[in-house]
Design a protein around this motif. Sequence first.
Motif, mmCIF file in Angstrom:
data_model
loop_
_atom_site.group_PDB
_atom_site.id
_atom_site.type_symbol
_atom_site.label_atom_id
_atom_site.label_comp_id
_atom_site.label_asym_id
_atom_site.label_seq_id
_atom_site.Cartn_x
_atom_site.Cartn_y
_atom_site.Cartn_z
ATOM 1 N N TYR A 1 0.839 -1.216 0.000
ATOM 2 C CA TYR A 1 0.000 0.000 0.000
ATOM 3 C C TYR A 1 0.863 1.252 0.000
ATOM 4 O O TYR A 1 0.596 2.210 -0.733
ATOM 5 C CB TYR A 1 -0.948 -0.003 1.217
ATOM 6 C CG TYR A 1 -1.988 1.097 1.123
ATOM 7 C CD1 TYR A 1 -3.198 0.872 0.460
ATOM 8 C CD2 TYR A 1 -1.762 2.360 1.665
ATOM 9 C CE1 TYR A 1 -4.143 1.866 0.340
ATOM 10 C CE2 TYR A 1 -2.698 3.362 1.543
ATOM 11 C CZ TYR A 1 -3.888 3.111 0.883
ATOM 12 O OH TYR A 1 -4.829 4.118 0.753
ATOM 13 N N GLU A 2 1.928 1.234 0.801
ATOM 14 C CA GLU A 2 2.770 2.432 0.948
ATOM 15 C C GLU A 2 3.499 2.780 -0.352
ATOM 16 O O GLU A 2 3.887 3.928 -0.547
ATOM 17 C CB GLU A 2 3.767 2.242 2.094
ATOM 18 C CG GLU A 2 3.121 2.132 3.477
ATOM 19 C CD GLU A 2 2.256 3.342 3.825
ATOM 20 O OE1 GLU A 2 2.733 4.473 3.685
ATOM 21 O OE2 GLU A 2 1.085 3.146 4.231
ATOM 22 N N GLN A 3 3.683 1.781 -1.233
ATOM 23 C CA GLN A 3 4.373 2.056 -2.500
ATOM 24 C C GLN A 3 3.496 2.692 -3.563
ATOM 25 O O GLN A 3 3.994 3.111 -4.592
ATOM 26 C CB GLN A 3 4.768 0.722 -3.114
ATOM 27 C CG GLN A 3 6.036 0.128 -2.694
ATOM 28 C CD GLN A 3 6.102 -1.236 -3.394
ATOM 29 O OE1 GLN A 3 5.966 -1.362 -4.592
ATOM 30 N NE2 GLN A 3 6.285 -2.268 -2.600
ATOM 31 N N LEU A 4 2.174 2.688 -3.345
ATOM 32 C CA LEU A 4 1.276 3.185 -4.399
ATOM 33 C C LEU A 4 1.574 4.654 -4.671
ATOM 34 O O LEU A 4 1.731 5.448 -3.733
ATOM 35 C CB LEU A 4 -0.194 3.023 -3.967
ATOM 36 C CG LEU A 4 -0.672 1.591 -3.737
ATOM 37 C CD1 LEU A 4 -2.095 1.579 -3.181
ATOM 38 C CD2 LEU A 4 -0.606 0.777 -5.021
ATOM 39 N N ASP A 5 1.645 5.014 -5.967
ATOM 40 C CA ASP A 5 1.997 6.396 -6.334
ATOM 41 C C ASP A 5 0.938 7.374 -5.877
ATOM 42 O O ASP A 5 1.211 8.366 -5.235
ATOM 43 C CB ASP A 5 2.091 6.520 -7.870
ATOM 44 C CG ASP A 5 3.347 5.856 -8.359
ATOM 45 O OD1 ASP A 5 4.256 5.685 -7.542
ATOM 46 O OD2 ASP A 5 3.393 5.485 -9.545
ATOM 47 N N SER A 6 -0.295 7.088 -6.270
ATOM 48 C CA SER A 6 -1.373 7.992 -5.867
ATOM 49 C C SER A 6 -2.583 7.122 -5.575
ATOM 50 O O SER A 6 -2.761 6.069 -6.174
ATOM 51 C CB SER A 6 -1.685 8.977 -6.984
ATOM 52 O OG SER A 6 -2.229 8.258 -8.067
#
Length: 435
Positions: free
Chosen positions: A13-18
């Motif tokens: 989740y933390e890697q999602l760009d936007s």
Amino acid sequence: MILPRYDRRCGWYEQLDSVSDFPEITTDTHVDVLVIGAGFVGCAAARRMAENRPDAQVLLIDAIKVGQGASGRNSGFVIDQPHKRDLESHDETLKQKIVRLNRVAVEYLETQIERYGINCHWSHAGKYQAAVGPRGEQHLAHYESLLNKGGETYHCLSKAEMRDVFGTDFYSAAIHTPGGALMQPAALMRGLADNMPKNVQVAERTAVQAITRTSQGFEVRTGKARIQCRQLILGTNIFTAELGFMRDRILPIMTFASMTAPLNDEQMQRYGGRLDWGITPADHGGTTLRMTQDRRLIVRNSYRYAHDYNTPQELIPTIAARHREAFDQRYPQLNDVAFEYTWGGASGLSANFETYFGELEQNIFASCCDQSVGAARGTISGMMLADMAAGLKTDLLRDMQQVSGNPSRLPPRPLLRIGVPLRLAYERFKSRSEV
Ligand SMILES: Cc1cc2nc3c(=O)[nH]c(=O)nc-3n(C[C@H](O)[C@H](O)[C@H](O)COP(=O)(O)OP(=O)(O)OC[C@H]3O[C@@H](n4cnc5c(N)ncnc54)[C@H](O)[C@@H]3O)c2cc1C
């Protein structure tokens, strides 16, 4: 009542760009079908219901952001084969039904990924099952005999092939099955929610606190509003008990994962393996290992009785140390590669390994206790719940009902809090060569 919480730890989740924003429900609302929980079950149920009944207003709500729950925190295997007890079953017809149902789920997900261009690193990488030493090899030989019985295709890897794919000599034997897929689960869940049919409204940060039956259907109370609906689909898995259903039937078990930062070119050279593969352990209590398309290695192991459903933060350092040990054993050449994230997530087991699927009470449909293989099983369950709620009678729905069961009653909670950790520690000890 315990509600889901997000702890900002999940690497996916933390890697999602936007991340898009679906507004909370703050005013009283009336819909035809309310789906609670936007995991694999809820997302599939909402979409399928909208497809079944294009005239119906469907509302899909979650207590947290879509992708922050278990469906966005898992290891990203979408498995077509039956798992654990189902795999052991002597009923070949039942196993074939499970494979067929899971494959329909894989296809349903893939259709949406292609149609909406969801970038979730979806690939037909299949799955490796790998062993360490004689105990694991015995498990693997048994697995091979079950694959043979089911007429499944598979490939046994040589030592050189294992080294070439995994970049390690740690494993003594491995089998590759080509079915199923790998993906980035949080990206998949966001993509599914972002591309719902027109008659599905999605709402986040909308936690259900109470459900009351009315003459018209149901009144569902959230923090800020009352939602009236005619039918309810519960995709809340372990939290279903908190809503008053399946009490003492769902065993919430937490497991943990750690993810490295992407390997740089020089680290990739030292790694020496390939991208985009996943191993599950031949011995159940062992370690799952993945290499992503974007060069991250992921280790998953350790179980905990999740009586409080959410992850106790004080456990994270101990778990991260265990993951480090498992990583260093496999990749001593990468001992400078740090973990960027460590997180936990809980899913539902049952004492007799049965999965629940069906109509809990008139017009309340639910699926839970998927035995931790919810990517495919949860998706097909959600689809079939929507078919059931729409009054459809199909072969797939009949098969779904036949492969599901009745989770047995669990011992009282104080006993579980003593007994389950002991059992988990024993399993970990037995599987120690693969942890
Ligand atoms: C680390 C880890 C690795 C795993 N690896 C795999 C794997 O590789 N492959 C696989 O198939 N499975 C895997 N699993 C299991 C898989 O993640 C679960 O089986 C699956 O997510 C269950 O889906 P679900 O839709 O039933 O429930 P969930 O994903 O748990 O969704 C339930 C949703 O309901 C919401 N909710 C709960 N209560 C309320 C409320 N009161 N109001 C509103 N919303 C509420 C929650 O916020 C949640 O989003 C793994 C699990 C973990 C933790």
